[in-house]
Scaffold this motif. Structure first.
Motif, PDB file in Angstrom:
ATOM      1  N   ILE A  44     -72.415 -23.540  37.450  1.00  0.00           N
ATOM      2  CA  ILE A  44     -73.668 -23.830  36.740  1.00  0.00           C
ATOM      3  C   ILE A  44     -73.500 -25.170  36.025  1.00  0.00           C
ATOM      4  O   ILE A  44     -73.648 -25.290  34.823  1.00  0.00           O
ATOM      5  CB  ILE A  44     -74.059 -22.692  35.763  1.00  0.00           C
ATOM      6  CG1 ILE A  44     -72.875 -22.265  34.891  1.00  0.00           C
ATOM      7  CG2 ILE A  44     -74.638 -21.514  36.517  1.00  0.00           C
ATOM      8  CD1 ILE A  44     -73.249 -21.259  33.798  1.00  0.00           C
ATOM      9  N   GLU A  45     -73.183 -26.185  36.833  1.00  0.00           N
ATOM     10  CA  GLU A  45     -72.837 -27.505  36.314  1.00  0.00           C
ATOM     11  C   GLU A  45     -73.959 -28.175  35.543  1.00  0.00           C
ATOM     12  O   GLU A  45     -73.732 -29.141  34.817  1.00  0.00           O
ATOM     13  CB  GLU A  45     -72.376 -28.420  37.447  1.00  0.00           C
ATOM     14  CG  GLU A  45     -73.399 -28.676  38.541  1.00  0.00           C
ATOM     15  CD  GLU A  45     -73.553 -27.530  39.517  1.00  0.00           C
ATOM     16  OE1 GLU A  45     -74.662 -27.386  40.081  1.00  0.00           O
ATOM     17  OE2 GLU A  45     -72.586 -26.772  39.714  1.00  0.00           O
ATOM     18  N   SER A  83     -78.517 -24.880  39.413  1.00  0.00           N
ATOM     19  CA  SER A  83     -77.245 -25.359  39.942  1.00  0.00           C
ATOM     20  C   SER A  83     -77.406 -25.819  41.391  1.00  0.00           C
ATOM     21  O   SER A  83     -78.420 -25.552  42.038  1.00  0.00           O
ATOM     22  CB  SER A  83     -76.209 -24.238  39.876  1.00  0.00           C
ATOM     23  OG  SER A  83     -76.584 -23.176  40.751  1.00  0.00           O
TER      24      SER A  83
END
Length: 296
Positions: A50-51, A242
């Motif tokens: 979940i950058e 994401s």
């Protein structure tokens, strides 16, 4: 530093060249890049795929890349992007249709996915019918949800019901209609980007309902706590999505035949497009054909 620049995101194009360590991509592949082009890759969000919640994320526009140079979006002949932030465009989605999905599409898909709201039979609401909101209606309807569009006026009723397939339309100033709809929705996706009271919309939620904020608002929002406490309701938020969710969303849209409502323009129409945007005269996304424009 970049306040006067006008850059783009939601970029779709063809691979021109690949690096020696790139896998799964080849020259000629259609790919897309959304809002992000970098992250630290070491924090908890990055390791959890979940950058978008990485505190060191790098925007695809108006930001500074790891080499110290500004990121300038997709209004260009070519763009260099790390493979992690590229997604393949499915064959069943045209390039102009894919572009808006890379931000608007995944922005509504992500909270539905994360909060467990993908099962059919739910009753949802979309507050604000714009670029993000119209995709919310389409994606949620494809999941089998009964969808209500909530707006400040009656102006978009026909669009919502006849063109987007919404099941119901509520005008927030219609006290009778709002009372009749009380305790009827499992969730509301709030896309409104300006200050607005939350109580009228919280009253529409069922027990354990969720009000999910997607609009970027720079003034404090207010609500009375009993409205939340009395129905164990939640006010939460979500931020784009994401890369993993973007890939899932594209596959879902291809499978369900979901498209965004767009108007394709060339670069020489940009100024007129911005003037129309200020007048809310676009349904619902301008897509710029950079390759087909004269950039010299």
């Amino acid at each position: 530093m970049f306040g006067s620049s006008v850059c783009s995101h939601e970029v779709v194009g063809e691979v021109l060249e690949v690096g020696s360590e790139v896998t799964g991509l080849r020259v000629g592949d259609r790919v897309g890049v959304g809002v992000l082009v970098g992250c630290c890759r070491n924090c908890t969000p990055c390791k959890s795929d979940i950058e978008q919640y990485c505190s060191k994320k790098i925007w695809s526009y108006n930001d500074v890349y790891t080499d110290g140079k500004p990121t300038q979006g997709g209004f260009a002949g070519e763009m260099v992007v790390a493979q992690k932030f590229l997604v393949k465009i499915p064959d069943g989605i045209s390039s102009e249709q894919a572009a808006p999905l890379l931000c608007a599409g995944v922005t509504v898909y992500s909270p539905l996915n994360h909060f467990g709201l993908k099962q059919s039979g739910l009753r949802g609401g979309i507050l604000g019918l714009g670029g993000v909101g119209h995709m919310g209606v389409k994606i949620a309807k494809a999941m089998g949800h009964h969808m209500t569009v909530i707006s400040s006026s009656d102006r978009k009723r026909e669009e919502a019901l006849d063109h987007l397939g919404a099941d119901a339309y509520l005008v927030s100033s219609d006290e009778t209609g709002m009372k009749e709809a009380a305790d009827s929705l499992d969730y509301i996706i709030d896309t409104v980007p300006v200050f607005h009271p939350l109580e009228p919309y919280l009253s529409l939620l069922k027990l354990d309902g969720k009000l999910i904020l997607l609009g970027v608002i720079n003034t404090p929002l207010q609500f009375l706590t009993p409205v939340v406490m009395g129905g164990r309701k939640a006010i939460t938020g979500s931020f784009i999505g994401s890369i993993k969710e973007t890939k899932e969303m594209l596959d879902f849209c291809e499978e369900k035949g979901i498209t965004s409502q767009i108007e394709v323009i060339k670069m020489d129409y940009i100024n007129a497009a911005f003037e129309r945007l200020e007048k809310n005269d676009v349904r619902y996304r301008f897509v710029v054909d950079v390759a087909g424009s004269k950039l010299d």
